[in-house]
Design a protein around this motif. Structure first.
Motif, PDB file in Angstrom:
ATOM      1  N   PHE A  71       0.585  -1.101   0.033  1.00 49.65           N
ATOM      2  CA  PHE A  71       0.093  -0.063  -0.016  1.00 49.65           C
ATOM      3  C   PHE A  71       0.948   1.231  -0.085  1.00 49.65           C
ATOM      4  O   PHE A  71       0.477   2.150  -0.640  1.00 49.65           O
ATOM      5  CB  PHE A  71      -1.098   0.015   1.115  1.00 49.65           C
ATOM      6  N   PHE A  72       2.136   1.416   0.537  1.00 56.04           N
ATOM      7  CA  PHE A  72       2.939   2.376   0.723  1.00 56.04           C
ATOM      8  C   PHE A  72       3.396   2.438  -0.609  1.00 56.04           C
ATOM      9  O   PHE A  72       3.132   3.810  -1.224  1.00 56.04           O
ATOM     10  CB  PHE A  72       3.952   1.863   1.560  1.00 56.04           C
ATOM     11  N   GLY A  73       3.989   1.498  -1.302  1.00 51.89           N
ATOM     12  CA  GLY A  73       4.473   1.694  -2.603  1.00 51.89           C
ATOM     13  C   GLY A  73       3.368   2.007  -3.679  1.00 51.89           C
ATOM     14  O   GLY A  73       3.537   3.012  -4.475  1.00 51.89           O
ATOM     15  N   ALA A  74       2.210   1.601  -3.361  1.00 49.29           N
ATOM     16  CA  ALA A  74       1.032   1.794  -4.282  1.00 49.29           C
ATOM     17  C   ALA A  74       1.013   3.500  -4.359  1.00 49.29           C
ATOM     18  O   ALA A  74       0.442   3.901  -5.419  1.00 49.29           O
ATOM     19  CB  ALA A  74      -0.281   1.193  -3.946  1.00 49.29           C
ATOM     20  N   GLY A  75       0.717   3.897  -2.984  1.00 46.99           N
ATOM     21  CA  GLY A  75       0.576   5.178  -2.899  1.00 46.99           C
ATOM     22  C   GLY A  75       1.604   6.255  -3.446  1.00 46.99           C
ATOM     23  O   GLY A  75       1.215   7.128  -4.235  1.00 46.99           O
ATOM     24  N   ALA A  76       2.866   5.725  -3.368  1.00 47.10           N
ATOM     25  CA  ALA A  76       4.027   6.545  -3.907  1.00 47.10           C
ATOM     26  C   ALA A  76       3.971   6.605  -5.484  1.00 47.10           C
ATOM     27  O   ALA A  76       3.953   7.504  -6.098  1.00 47.10           O
ATOM     28  CB  ALA A  76       5.214   5.816  -3.496  1.00 47.10           C
ATOM     29  N   MET A 102      -4.295   7.728  -1.297  1.00 50.02           N
ATOM     30  CA  MET A 102      -5.159   7.012  -0.228  1.00 50.02           C
ATOM     31  C   MET A 102      -6.230   6.093  -0.690  1.00 50.02           C
ATOM     32  O   MET A 102      -6.465   4.972  -0.179  1.00 50.02           O
ATOM     33  CB  MET A 102      -5.728   8.009   0.867  1.00 50.02           C
ATOM     34  N   LEU A 103      -6.998   6.500  -1.902  1.00 51.39           N
ATOM     35  CA  LEU A 103      -8.036   5.744  -2.428  1.00 51.39           C
ATOM     36  C   LEU A 103      -7.533   4.510  -2.817  1.00 51.39           C
ATOM     37  O   LEU A 103      -7.913   3.369  -2.722  1.00 51.39           O
ATOM     38  CB  LEU A 103      -8.716   6.630  -3.503  1.00 51.39           C
ATOM     39  N   VAL A 104      -6.470   4.478  -3.678  1.00 52.16           N
ATOM     40  CA  VAL A 104      -5.683   3.524  -4.393  1.00 52.16           C
ATOM     41  C   VAL A 104      -5.300   2.568  -3.229  1.00 52.16           C
ATOM     42  O   VAL A 104      -5.558   1.287  -3.177  1.00 52.16           O
ATOM     43  CB  VAL A 104      -4.691   3.965  -5.048  1.00 52.16           C
ATOM     44  N   GLY A 105      -4.660   3.076  -1.991  1.00 57.37           N
ATOM     45  CA  GLY A 105      -4.224   2.408  -1.085  1.00 57.37           C
ATOM     46  C   GLY A 105      -5.370   1.587  -0.383  1.00 57.37           C
ATOM     47  O   GLY A 105      -5.221   0.204  -0.104  1.00 57.37           O
ATOM     48  N   MET A 134       3.805  -9.904  -5.558  1.00 60.18           N
ATOM     49  CA  MET A 134       3.305  -9.950  -6.753  1.00 60.18           C
ATOM     50  C   MET A 134       3.271  -8.505  -7.337  1.00 60.18           C
ATOM     51  O   MET A 134       3.675  -8.383  -8.283  1.00 60.18           O
ATOM     52  CB  MET A 134       1.797 -10.595  -6.669  1.00 60.18           C
ATOM     53  N   LEU A 135       2.860  -7.476  -6.553  1.00 64.31           N
ATOM     54  CA  LEU A 135       2.855  -6.239  -6.967  1.00 64.31           C
ATOM     55  C   LEU A 135       4.255  -5.939  -7.292  1.00 64.31           C
ATOM     56  O   LEU A 135       4.351  -5.014  -8.142  1.00 64.31           O
ATOM     57  CB  LEU A 135       2.144  -5.292  -5.710  1.00 64.31           C
ATOM     58  N   PHE A 136       5.036  -6.031  -6.444  1.00 64.35           N
ATOM     59  CA  PHE A 136       6.638  -5.809  -6.556  1.00 64.35           C
ATOM     60  C   PHE A 136       7.114  -6.530  -7.873  1.00 64.35           C
ATOM     61  O   PHE A 136       7.771  -5.476  -8.580  1.00 64.35           O
ATOM     62  CB  PHE A 136       7.601  -6.643  -5.141  1.00 64.35           C
ATOM     63  N   TYR A 137       6.890  -7.475  -8.260  1.00 64.43           N
ATOM     64  CA  TYR A 137       7.119  -8.023  -9.552  1.00 64.43           C
ATOM     65  C   TYR A 137       6.399  -7.367 -10.481  1.00 64.43           C
ATOM     66  O   TYR A 137       7.555  -7.198 -11.810  1.00 64.43           O
ATOM     67  CB  TYR A 137       7.109  -9.689  -9.512  1.00 64.43           C
ATOM     68  N   VAL A 138       5.411  -7.009 -10.599  1.00 64.81           N
ATOM     69  CA  VAL A 138       4.620  -6.327 -11.384  1.00 64.81           C
ATOM     70  C   VAL A 138       5.307  -4.927 -11.847  1.00 64.81           C
ATOM     71  O   VAL A 138       5.679  -4.773 -12.844  1.00 64.81           O
ATOM     72  CB  VAL A 138       3.060  -5.879 -11.422  1.00 64.81           C
ATOM     73  N   PHE A 139       5.566  -4.162 -10.888  1.00 65.49           N
ATOM     74  CA  PHE A 139       6.162  -2.844 -11.020  1.00 65.49           C
ATOM     75  C   PHE A 139       7.967  -3.054 -11.501  1.00 65.49           C
ATOM     76  O   PHE A 139       8.195  -2.282 -12.162  1.00 65.49           O
ATOM     77  CB  PHE A 139       6.182  -2.112  -9.794  1.00 65.49           C
ATOM     78  N   LEU A 140       8.224  -4.129 -11.094  1.00 67.45           N
ATOM     79  CA  LEU A 140       9.708  -4.411 -11.365  1.00 67.45           C
ATOM     80  C   LEU A 140       9.761  -4.411 -12.969  1.00 67.45           C
ATOM     81  O   LEU A 140      10.852  -4.096 -13.450  1.00 67.45           O
ATOM     82  CB  LEU A 140      10.088  -5.426 -10.819  1.00 67.45           C
ATOM     83  N   SER A 141       8.576  -4.824 -13.757  1.00 68.14           N
ATOM     84  CA  SER A 141       8.711  -5.231 -14.956  1.00 68.14           C
ATOM     85  C   SER A 141       8.109  -4.136 -15.851  1.00 68.14           C
ATOM     86  O   SER A 141       8.245  -4.160 -16.861  1.00 68.14           O
ATOM     87  CB  SER A 141       8.188  -6.543 -15.248  1.00 68.14           C
ATOM     88  N   LEU A 142       7.770  -3.149 -15.263  1.00 70.94           N
ATOM     89  CA  LEU A 142       6.907  -2.067 -15.897  1.00 70.94           C
ATOM     90  C   LEU A 142       7.758  -0.960 -16.389  1.00 70.94           C
ATOM     91  O   LEU A 142       8.373  -0.116 -15.753  1.00 70.94           O
ATOM     92  CB  LEU A 142       5.840  -1.304 -14.897  1.00 70.94           C
ATOM     93  N   LYS A 143       8.271  -1.166 -17.699  1.00 72.51           N
ATOM     94  CA  LYS A 143       9.509  -0.220 -18.110  1.00 72.51           C
ATOM     95  C   LYS A 143       8.825   1.072 -18.149  1.00 72.51           C
ATOM     96  O   LYS A 143       9.759   1.781 -18.077  1.00 72.51           O
ATOM     97  CB  LYS A 143       9.530  -0.821 -19.746  1.00 72.51           C
ATOM     98  N   SER A 144       7.631   1.461 -18.591  1.00 74.88           N
ATOM     99  CA  SER A 144       7.020   2.703 -18.814  1.00 74.88           C
ATOM    100  C   SER A 144       7.371   3.602 -17.313  1.00 74.88           C
ATOM    101  O   SER A 144       7.400   4.724 -17.174  1.00 74.88           O
ATOM    102  CB  SER A 144       5.832   3.059 -19.218  1.00 74.88           C
ATOM    103  N   GLY A 233       2.874   6.829   1.448  1.00 78.78           N
ATOM    104  CA  GLY A 233       3.829   6.513   0.244  1.00 78.78           C
ATOM    105  C   GLY A 233       3.924   7.749  -0.793  1.00 78.78           C
ATOM    106  O   GLY A 233       4.729   7.977  -1.101  1.00 78.78           O
ATOM    107  N   ALA A 234       2.786   8.336  -0.660  1.00 74.02           N
ATOM    108  CA  ALA A 234       2.745   9.452  -1.364  1.00 74.02           C
ATOM    109  C   ALA A 234       3.406  10.697  -0.805  1.00 74.02           C
ATOM    110  O   ALA A 234       4.165  11.107  -1.630  1.00 74.02           O
ATOM    111  CB  ALA A 234       1.206  10.090  -1.416  1.00 74.02           C
TER     112      ALA A 234
END
Lengths: 317, 249, 387, 306
Positions: A71-76, A102-105, A134-144, A233-234
């Motif tokens: 949630f921390f990362g998602a907010g950021a 906050m909403l995303v978290g 899982m979220l970590f690995y998704v963001f790890l591979s998001l090139k954009s 995170g934000a």
């Protein structure tokens, strides 16, 4: 009829003293030429906010999450992605992007909680960890969005009439938010909802048989904590002008959990005490000896054995 | 009219029948005692009535609602309240807060985040009243964990009472109590009688015969006899199967 | 209250008092602990050796080097960069190992109008559209090693290559560098989980795909795992293995040993490069640290030499940022890599060599320079730089 | 995809699974019986690998090196149990988390201080460095086959130990009912120490068998610890049988995720999307597996507590 047993009878002065100190801190630091430590103090408060949100789950509600960094990362990333995609538009306004973080978290927490809260104990710990990974690995591979390297923000969020880019200003904004968060958490703890959470931590089966819809209460707590972690995170993304997938790695979740236990489970000031102690030790110890992590380990062990209720527990004793 | 009406209840564990086509009812204001040797299926029956175990077949009707598939908390909200055989309280709360929490369950939403519970005087007045009724009024400020065993059993009952029940499901309330505490508990239940429908599961035969309006005997998941204390005492089958065993033990 | 003040006093005692102005200050932010700490330590050792060679001065002026460990955590690095630029008011920041650390610190450093000299990572966006007058890459651009590998594999006439890299943008960038110069076909392209331990699955696929050569990019411990398992599966006898110099630095060779033998890799520097300054560097490094230097150490060494030359050229007037930039651009020093100059994007134009792991006469595993792949090679991004 | 490659990938899955089993077996025992969340389990694995590498170098031979490493790690494990962990059994899980997290910090930094920051050289012994032809056209690494053999042997030994001996009886009793185990009296303390030593030796065995394949370096324990926890949770805490099944399941799912998911996706999705999604999906396959198992059986596949 009954005296409040939860918090601070004769001790009521010290939160105020602490607040006064916090208000004066930038000036004090400036006087000694330590302006730089204003950002460090901001960092402590943001981590304290994150730790406090986890403390609501672990300490108050007995839900040991090892995926809180998600949630921390998602907010950021919410703030960073808004800035990347719609930079220069109102989307970078803190009034929009922080509530959105906050909403995303909260939404993420609702989803993860709805699944994980069906399990208990270590099974719960591991399933929260799984989702965060899982979220970590998704963001790890998001090139954009920078993948492993993370992504820089060109500037902090904007607020009408306030320059968040100035470190001292940002400090006060974070201080205000953290103070409000603590106030809310303190109220919540003494309100019906807090009692229910503590009841669930004590005896979940009994709560169920008394007629409490335990799952719903846990889920709401999970969502609240997720929203608060999203805000943290934000803020962290803003402080560093940088976000990276490491913010959601399980080790980050682990460190926050350690902060909570160190500070004091279920204690209002536990998150702050733990975050401050941990970050200060990490800042100070390396100056004294090369293998400082051994000493850090020994200190943590000492806390387990000699201060079993955490640092905030010492304060109250 | 029946408060609780169980019909055709069935539960299997693997191939083992633990509840066998069981019928049972508790009328309004009635104290119906359930006795039976160890392994007769009392615990599984209570679990099915309170909602922690789903039956394979049959119906449970409570206060006019079929609750067979309801989760435990909804049954409790409808007024089905239970006490636990092994004390189940909130050890980190004070005695008063224990009861206040239980009252909270049935008085308005608990999704309240701002107002301190302590400021809800209605809640605490009700809690004090329950404490008075269960003889715990002197102990309100004590941490629940620090109580003695007998007091734990009283608190257990207080929690059950605090949820404004229509039916009390009392699972061996005298378990582990000494003579004096037992006596106090029996008197307590005697006072509750007729205010609530009560299903009492108990090993203490003296207590059962003293308290019960009706007694049913559970054996191997079936009710083998049901009737007044006199009728049960004189029932040959019960004597053979159950009371005989009790005497040997 | 008292406790808080105590902390403050403690923090105060730890921070150094303000310095006199006639002194050059260099902030050295590097990864010195954790798994990546090996690289930072090598860079620091090379940097310190250079400092010894310049007589403990920079451009003839006394120097203060503030060394800090970023623990490979971007937020820690960001905080250190803030501290160095705001509190210590350093003239240069250098020492950075990893790209995500660079990402995190570039903004505060640039905002403070401080020069940032990279001792290792060379992010391609900083070479291209985001190039910055304050940034100098003293080592390379991040895909240049793989470009060189691609060129070499292509020149050797391989037509069917198996490529393996971690599944993150950095890994894919490196593979793109390879693809820029290798024009043949692919027997397979596999992207693995970052931090993966066991490569049996990929090695089975590799063997079944029957490539005529293999190119891999797996930084750090992943590379060690892969190399050992590649060797262990006997694949080194079947398919020639090409990699980037990062997987075959001297420290890795010493640690991993046998499994690296024979592997081909590309880098901009080697132990045996024949120029006087390199000979001196290698000999003195071994004397001082009792081990052979690697390219990371050479980069640290060059970074200080670059700063030294620039400060000398501006006669110590580092406040004149414009003059300092020109002096840095001139790179008026003798690099241990031999001839090199900065392109207009402040990234080097330099040679890249093909190296092969062999056993030297003392039985040590070392890289031997086999060929020069690129001569005076610029990076691929310079055209996007408007500087 | 040829049949032979498929067979080889199955072997890879089996081998990966068995190596996880070595770690998970000790973890699940300590967890189930002593009710201790031991995050420092990975540190024992690291210690085992470091000791095996060093002792192999000292003795000049793999087998005595590994044997000594097993012994030494078991001793260290028992010492750890006696000095620190024993005092944590009656504490809540979170205190255990904090304490064993502290142990990780200490272990990692001490390892750095003793052995330095560089990975340690530790290679496959010459006798096992070749490969064996199992079928015409299918040769498989001799060392990996050894890992499979060792894994199966340990599984069999544990099966006998737990199923057929008095210690095993105590262990089973402990896993299903902690109070009963404690009630058995003072011997239980010694049993715990011994059991912890066994768990540490299993860690060391895993470290020694994997060291030649993986980088022997600081931090190697934490990566694999998470995988071991996933295995334990899938199998059901306290169940060695569960750990065995869970480990094989994780090994096979991870292997097939990596080997086939990217290929399969390419047939259904546009190449760019498939290349982006495939490896990511493979990376998280075991987490998905765990979530699915827990949704189906919230206590793992073989819950040892009713």
């Amino acid at each position: 009829m009954t005296m409040p047993t939860g918090y601070s009878r004769g001790l009521a002065y010290w939160p105020l003293a602490l607040l006064a100190l916090a208000l004066l801190l930038p000036q004090l630091l400036g006087m000694f030429g330590f302006d730089f430590y204003v950002s460090f103090a901001t960092r402590i408060m943001i981590m304290a906010l994150l730790a406090s949100s986890l403390n609501l789950l672990v300490g108050t509600g007995g839900m040991v999450s090892l995926g809180h960094a998600a949630f921390f990362g998602a907010g950021a990333y919410t703030v960073a992605i808004l800035a990347r995609e719609w930079g220069g538009t109102p989307a970078t306004s803190a009034l929009l992007s922080w509530p959105l973080a906050m909403l995303v978290g909260a939404l993420l927490a609702a989803f993860i909680g709805a699944i994980c809260l069906r399990t208990k104990g270590v099974y719960f710990i591991m399933s929260t960890l799984a989702f965060a990974q899982m979220l970590f690995y998704v963001f790890l591979s998001l090139k954009s969005y920078g993948g492993d390297d993370g992504m820089s923000l060109t500037q902090r969020s904007t607020l009408p009439g306030i320059d968040l880019g100035a470190d001292v200003v940002f400090y006060y904004v974070v201080l205000a938010l953290f103070a409000v968060a603590l106030l809310l958490l303190g109220r919540l703890d003494r309100a019906r909802f807090g009692k229910v959470l503590r009841g669930i931590k004590d005896n979940e089966l009994r709560m169920e048989s008394l007629g409490f819809a335990v799952f719903r209460f846990k889920l709401v707590a999970f969502i609240l904590a997720g929203a608060m972690a999203g805000l943290a995170g934000a803020l962290m993304g803003n402080l560093n002008n940088f976000v990276s997938p490491n913010m959601m790695h399980w080790e980050q979740s682990g460190v926050v959990l350690v902060m909570v236990i160190l500070g004091g489970l279920g204690r209002l000031w536990g998150g702050l005490a733990g975050a401050a102690a941990m970050l200060l030790l990490e800042e100070i110890l390396p100056n004294f000896l090369p293998h400082w992590q051994i000493l850090l380990g020994v200190i943590l062990l000492a806390v387990v054995f000699f201060a079993p209720r955490g640092l905030a527990g010492i304060f109250r004793a | 009219m029946s408060m609780l009406e169980i019909s055709g209840l069935k539960k299997l564990f693997g191939g083992l029948v633990v509840t066998d086509n069981l019928d049972l009812s508790v009328a309004e204001g009635e104290l119906h005692a359930l006795i039976g040797p160890n392994g007769a299926g009392k615990t599984t029956l209570i679990a099915q009535i309170s909602g922690s175990l789903a039956p394979d077949d049959g119906r449970i009707v409570f206060a006019g609602h079929e609750i067979t598939r309801w989760p435990a908390y909804r049954r409790a909200q409808l007024g089905l309240s239970r006490s636990f055989q092994i004390t189940s309280i909130f050890p980190s709360f004070t005695v008063l807060d224990n009861v206040a929490l239980a009252i909270q369950a049935r008085s308005g939403s608990s999704f309240r985040f701002w107002q301190p519970v302590k400021a809800e005087s209605a809640l605490y007045e009700a809690a004090l009243e329950i404490l008075a009724r269960t003889g715990l009024d002197a102990l309100g400020e004590n941490p629940a964990a620090a109580l003695g065993h007998g007091e734990h059993r009283q608190l257990e009952l207080a929690l059950a009472l605090a949820t404004q029940p229509k039916l009390l499901l009392l699972d061996e309330p005298m378990a582990g109590l000494g003579a004096e505490d037992s006596q106090r508990m029996v008197e307590l239940i005697e006072r509750l009688k007729s205010q609530y429908a009560i299903l009492l599961v108990e090993h203490d035969m003296d207590a059962v015969f003293r308290l019960a309006d009706r007694i049913s005997v559970l054996m191997s998941g079936r009710i083998i006899a049901s009737g007044s204390g006199e009728a049960i005492r004189s029932n040959a089958e019960v004597k053979l199967a159950y009371l005989g065993e009790e005497e040997i033990a | 209250m008292k406790k808080q003040l105590l902390w403050l006093a403690l923090l105060g005692a730890l921070s150094l008092p303000a310095q006199a102005a006639d002194k050059i200050k260099i902030g050295f932010i590097s990864t010195l602990s954790g798994p990546g700490g090996v690289l930072g330590a090598a860079i620091r050792d090379g940097f310190n050796l250079a400092l010894e060679h310049t007589g403990g001065k920079v451009g003839g002026l006394p120097v203060e080097v503030i060394v800090e460990d970023d623990q490979q955590k971007p937020d820690v690095a960001k905080q250190l960069a803030d501290k160095m630029t705001k509190r210590d008011k350093v003239d240069f920041v250098t020492g950075v190992v990893f790209q995500n650390i660079m990402q995190a610190i570039e903004q505060p450093v640039f905002q403070a109008q401080t020069y940032l000299i990279s001792t290792n990572t060379g992010p391609s966006d900083l070479a291209g559209e985001r190039c910055n007058p304050l940034f100098f890459a003293a080592a390379w651009v991040s895909d240049s090693y793989s470009e060189a590998s691609g060129k070499n594999v292509n020149d050797k006439g391989y037509k069917n290559v198996f490529v393996i890299a971690p599944n993150y943008p950095g890994g894919k960038d490196v593979v793109n560098g390879f693809k820029r110069f290798y024009k043949g076909g692919y027997a397979g392209e596999v992207y693995t989980k970052l931090g993966q331990l066991d490569y049996a699955v990929e090695l089975s696929q590799l063997r079944a795909a029957k490539p005529d050569a293999v190119f891999f990019f797996l930084p750090g411990g992943m590379g060690v795992n892969f190399l050992k398992q590649y060797h262990q599966a006997g694949l080194n006898k079947e398919f020639p293995l090409f990699g980037t110099g990062w997987s075959f630095d001297q420290d890795t060779l010493a640690a991993v040993g046998e499994p690296t033998l024979g592997a081909l890799n590309a880098a901009h520097w080697n132990l045996d490069l024949d120029n006087p300054q390199n000979k001196k560097f290698v000999a003195d490094f071994e004397k001082k640290y009792n081990r052979l230097p690697n390219e990371f150490a050479s980069q640290g060494y060059d970074a200080l030499m670059l700063i030294d030359a620039a400060v000398r050229d501006v006669k110590g007037k580092v406040e004149d940022k414009e003059a300092l930039r020109k002096a840095l651009e001139a790179a008026n020093f003798k690099s241990v890599r031999g001839a090199f100059k900065f392109n207009k994007n402040h990234f080097p134009i330099q040679n890249y060599y093909l190296r092969q792991v062999v056993k030297d006469d003392k039985g040590r595993f070392v890289n031997k320079t086999v060929a020069t792949i690129f001569t005076d090679h610029p990076d691929a991004y310079v055209s996007a730089c408007k500087m | 995809m040829s049949g032979l490659l498929f067979a080889e990938q199955c072997l890879n899955g089996l081998q990966f699974g068995l190596m996880l089993f070595l770690l998970a077996a000790g973890l699940t025992l300590v967890f189930g019986i002593m009710d201790l969340i031991n995050l420092a389990h990975g540190s024992l694995y690291m210690l085992g690998a470091y000791l095996a590498a060093t002792l192999t170098q000292v003795t000049g031979s793999f087998l005595p090196g590994v044997a000594l490493a097993l012994l030494a790690t078991a001793l260290v494990g028992m010492l750890l149990e006696w000095s620190v962990l024993r005092h944590l059994y009656r504490r809540d899980h979170l205190s255990q988390v904090l304490a064993t997290f502290a142990l990780i910090l200490i272990a990692n930094e001490a390892t750095r201080a003793i052995w330095g920051v560089q990975p340690l050289s530790f290679n496959v012994p010459a006798a096992l460095s070749g490969s064996v032809e199992l079928l015409p056209g299918l040769s498989y690494s001799a060392f990996r086959l050894t890992i499979i053999a060792v894994g199966l042997l340990v599984a069999a030994l544990l099966y006998l130990l737990i199923g057929r001996t008095r210690i095993g009886m105590l262990v089973r009793a402990g896993a299903s009912n902690r109070a009963m185990a404690t009630a058995m009296g003072t011997n239980i303390q010694r049993l715990f120490t011994v059991l912890f030593g066994v768990g540490a030796a299993l860690c060391a065995l895993a470290g020694a068998m994997l060291g030649p394949l993986l980088a022997v370096q600081v931090g190697m324990g934490e990566n694999i610890l998470i995988l071991a926890f996933v295995v334990v949770v899938i199998g059901g805490i306290g169940s060695v049988r569960g750990a065995f099944v869970g480990a094989l399941l994780v090994g096979v799912v991870d292997t097939f995720g990596r080997a086939f998911v990217p290929l399969t996706l390419r047939q259904f999705l546009p190449p760019a999307l498939a290349d982006a999604a495939g490896p990511s999906l493979a990376a998280i396959s075991i987490y998905i597996l765990m979530i699915l198992v827990l949704l189906w059986k919230p206590q793992g596949l073989f819950p040892s507590r009713a």
